[in-house]
Every structure is written in C-alpha cells, then in structure tokens.
Design an enzyme around this catalytic site. Sequence first.
Site, PDB file in Angstrom:
ATOM      1  N   ASP A 109      10.799  31.364  92.526  1.00 11.22           N
ATOM      2  CA  ASP A 109       9.942  31.875  93.599  1.00 11.22           C
ATOM      3  C   ASP A 109       9.271  30.709  94.332  1.00 11.22           C
ATOM      4  O   ASP A 109       8.058  30.713  94.542  1.00 11.22           O
ATOM      5  CB  ASP A 109       8.885  32.837  93.053  1.00 11.22           C
ATOM      6  CG  ASP A 109       8.240  33.668  94.159  1.00 11.22           C
ATOM      7  OD1 ASP A 109       8.876  33.828  95.216  1.00 11.22           O
ATOM      8  OD2 ASP A 109       7.094  34.134  93.977  1.00 11.22           O
ATOM      9  N   TYR A 124       1.491  38.633  90.757  1.00 12.41           N
ATOM     10  CA  TYR A 124       1.280  38.790  89.316  1.00 12.41           C
ATOM     11  C   TYR A 124      -0.138  38.437  88.885  1.00 12.41           C
ATOM     12  O   TYR A 124      -0.392  38.273  87.699  1.00 12.41           O
ATOM     13  CB  TYR A 124       2.276  37.901  88.554  1.00 12.41           C
ATOM     14  CG  TYR A 124       3.709  38.286  88.816  1.00 12.41           C
ATOM     15  CD1 TYR A 124       4.282  39.394  88.183  1.00 12.41           C
ATOM     16  CD2 TYR A 124       4.492  37.574  89.711  1.00 12.41           C
ATOM     17  CE1 TYR A 124       5.584  39.761  88.438  1.00 12.41           C
ATOM     18  CE2 TYR A 124       5.798  37.936  89.967  1.00 12.41           C
ATOM     19  CZ  TYR A 124       6.342  39.025  89.328  1.00 12.41           C
ATOM     20  OH  TYR A 124       7.636  39.394  89.585  1.00 12.41           O
ATOM     21  N   GLU A 162      -4.708  37.107  96.315  1.00 12.52           N
ATOM     22  CA  GLU A 162      -4.018  37.976  95.366  1.00 12.52           C
ATOM     23  C   GLU A 162      -2.525  37.723  95.469  1.00 12.52           C
ATOM     24  O   GLU A 162      -1.949  37.756  96.555  1.00 12.52           O
ATOM     25  CB  GLU A 162      -4.315  39.438  95.664  1.00 12.52           C
ATOM     26  CG  GLU A 162      -3.567  40.408  94.757  1.00 12.52           C
ATOM     27  CD  GLU A 162      -3.816  41.864  95.112  1.00 12.52           C
ATOM     28  OE1 GLU A 162      -3.125  42.736  94.551  1.00 12.52           O
ATOM     29  OE2 GLU A 162      -4.691  42.114  95.972  1.00 12.52           O
ATOM     30  N   GLY A 163      -1.900  37.447  94.320  1.00 10.59           N
ATOM     31  CA  GLY A 163      -0.471  37.254  94.276  1.00 10.59           C
ATOM     32  C   GLY A 163       0.230  38.448  93.674  1.00 10.59           C
ATOM     33  O   GLY A 163      -0.380  39.490  93.398  1.00 10.59           O
ATOM     34  N   VAL A 190      -6.392  35.273  91.937  1.00  9.67           N
ATOM     35  CA  VAL A 190      -6.828  33.889  91.749  1.00  9.67           C
ATOM     36  C   VAL A 190      -8.220  33.734  92.343  1.00  9.67           C
ATOM     37  O   VAL A 190      -8.474  34.164  93.485  1.00  9.67           O
ATOM     38  CB  VAL A 190      -5.853  32.894  92.402  1.00  9.67           C
ATOM     39  CG1 VAL A 190      -6.285  31.454  92.122  1.00  9.67           C
ATOM     40  CG2 VAL A 190      -4.440  33.131  91.889  1.00  9.67           C
TER      41      VAL A 190
END
Length: 485
Positions: free
Chosen positions: A246, A133, A130-131, A136
């Site tokens: 980033d 935004y 989990e990022g 995945v």
Amino acid sequence: MSAPSKSRWIDDDDPETQAAIERQKREKEARKRAKAERQRRAEEEETARTREAAAEKQPYGTVNGENGPPTKRRRLSGEPSADGSATGPQKRPGEGGAPAGQRSLLRFPGPEWGPCRHVDNFERLNHIEEGSYGWVSRAKDITTGEIVALKKLKMDNSPDGFPVTGLREIQTLLESRHTNIVYLREVVMGNKMDDVFLVMDFLEHDLKTLLDDMREPFLPSEIKTLLSQIVSGLDFLHSHWIMHRDLKTSNLLLNNRGEVKIADFGMARYYGDPPPKLTQLVVTLWYRAPELLLGAEKYGPEIDMWSIGCIFGELLTKEPLLQGKNEVDQVSKIFALTGPPTSQTWPSFRSLPNAKSLRLPASSIAASSAPEGKPPLLPRSKFPFLTNAGLQLLSALLALNPTARPSALDCLTHPYFREDPRPKAKEMFPTFPSKAGMERRRRRETPEAPKRGQEAPPLDFAGVFGGAPGGDTGETGAGFTLRLG
C-alpha cells in the site's frame, strides 16, 4: 579393673623412637599444607579465568560512539584489593548475602517481559487523520515529554479476536528497523481489550499533504533525495521478504530534517518463494499494478515497484499520475499512458483472468520500437523536464510486464541518481510548517485502501478501448470509495 597392657614392642624410653615419630608427624603436616596451598592456587586461577571469560562476553560501553574496552578494570564490591583489604560494603553472614568468605557479584536489571503500559501515560494533543486501519493522533509522553504519534487500531472488522492486519503491522514494524521506516516504540493498551494503540515516532508531514499545499513541485535534486530514501527503505523490506502492498504519498512521512519514512503497514505481508496464497485486492487503486487489476492471483514485490513509479510521477507533476474512478477506468488510464499490452511488452498478460475480455485495438499489434528486453519509453510530452536517465527509470518502473520492472536495489544503482543535479543533502532540505501539529489534515478526493475481507469481483474490460459504459461513469468500485470534502 586392670589397666591395658602396653605392647612389648614399644619402648617409650627410647629417644630414637620418639624422634622418628615426631619427624613423621612434621612430614605429614607439611604434605597437608602443600596440598592445601596447591588447591588454593588452582581455585584462584579458575576464578581468574572465569572473570576473564565473562568480561570478554559482556559488551563494553561505548566511547565517543565506538565500542571499546575500558581503560582500567573496576574492582567489584567486596573484592580484595592489592593490599588484601576489601572494598565496598559487605553483608554479614545470615543477612541474605553471600556466606562468609564468599565474594558476592553485582547484579544489574536487564530487559524482561512485562505488561503493556496504559495509554493514560500519553496526553493526546490533536487528531491527525483516519486511515483504513486506524486513527492517528499527536500525543505527548507524560514521563519524558516527547511528542509521538499514537495510532489506535480499528477492531470493527474482527469480531473473532485481534485483527490480523494489526498483528502483521506490529510484527513487520518490529522487524523493520531502518532509518527510512517509521519506528514503532511500543504497544500500549486502553481500558478495554479492544483499545490497542501503537506508539511511533512523530513526523511533521506526509508527502500527499505537502504536494497538495505546495505551489511548485519539488526541485529535481529534492526529488532524487526523496525517491532514494523511499527506495532504500523498500529495499530493506524486500530483502527481509516483506511486501508493503500500500505504498502511496499519504503513507510516506517527512520530518523537518529531510528524512522520509515509510508508514502504515496495515497491508504488509511476508512472502516467499514459491509465494504463499495472497489476497488479490490490495494497494490503493491509483497505485495498483495492472496485473492486480487484471486478476493476478500470484504476485511479488513487483507490485511495490509499480507503486514507486506512480509516486515518482506524482513527485514530478505534483498530482497523482493515474486517477481512475474505478478499476475499468484505472486500466484505461494505465494503457493510455503506457500503450496497450502486446506479446512483446507483456507476453503472459492473456493468461490473467480479467484479460480475457480485453479487446485490444488493431494498432497495438504493431511491433514495439523499444530495445529488446527493455520496456518502451513513456511519452516525453508528459514529463518535459525529466532527463533521459530519469525517463528510462520511470518507464522501467511503470512497465506493464512485472518481470521487466527493476528491483529496489537496481533503482538505487541507476544512473539517474548519479547524474547532475545530484541528490540534495538532507541537511539542506527545505522545511515546511507542520499541518499535523496544528490542525486536522484536510482530506482531498482520494480513494481509500481496500478493506480486509473484501473479494475482488470479476470485471469486464471489454469497453476499455471502445468507450463502452463502465469506463468513466461509475464513482465507486471494488476495494475503494471516494471520500469527498
């Protein structure tokens, strides 16, 4: 009623008159035939020129990977051959085809706009991570059987519509077709309007997980291979006026063919000259440039180059180079590595909002020993196995003054990449077992990227060199929280 009287000037019985009339008729018919023949030939020549022009505009097929014309022109369906016979099926008049005597052209389907595919066309295999935004997952395309990465965009912070971070990620990925940038295949939808998924190429590793699990760091030749690919992808972005904002090892993906690709464009942004109004709170804390920490409102691609320097140091030491607990602690660790800013190393730092509270030690007034126009070298003891050219490159990337940092193109031409050992060929790069293909990635104690909408609060850096509270005591800061586990 009497028959009409004939003209007295015409003598039907005169043979010479009859011969003249017949001769005039024959000449008139001959002129008509000659005119029709000229018109037919003109039409054929015009048709031939039209076909040749269309053949020149239409791209030829590839032969052995190179473009080239076909060896022999194909005859269209219905086109007469050399002996006058037509080839291929022809439609009769009145059956929806071309009128009788008119040749019909073949039509081939081309790209056109249409609805997005449904996410059910993909079978989700396992969750990867989990990022900031999105989530995945690893998935398989049911139609082709290919393994892809499926990223579901987060819609939590966008009650007014589609999140601008998702729009920027889609836009920049579609514009960034480069071998060292992750490839966006398509966008698919779920059952609800807020179920939006990005379908991208699947890569087996990310550099952060690899560095955490490796017993020894990469070899110098392998570091050059990785770093040159990362900088090459970044050079493509900057040449197209895109800042990533980033860059970090967890956003750099690696496959088993030695190829590195930049991913996670949720914070990417187009910029220009003069720069537009930009968000101040960007870049994950450990990779954030000092001008951002000191409150700079205008910045450029130099912040990405600082992140590249942090990634370079992490590849060398196998640990994040600057692990601050909050913004104040991060500035302390930066100055501990590079030395405090001076009027020589960073002439304009006092104009930044948060630099007004910065109290520099008296020793920082001393003149720098670095050559004029170049940033001072980082301490050799921190990087004992790095060559002189490598230390010069790392010191330039981690220069406090943004204008002293090299561009991505300057990095690619640096002597560090031309000295021995040379960068290892990608075909000879080692392979590693894939964590993403088997299990959920183990999350370490790492900061998150800033969330959109957060404002950077004014910070007090008065205790950076004096050890006042606020340097190492806090565990949270503006723009990130520590994730444990």
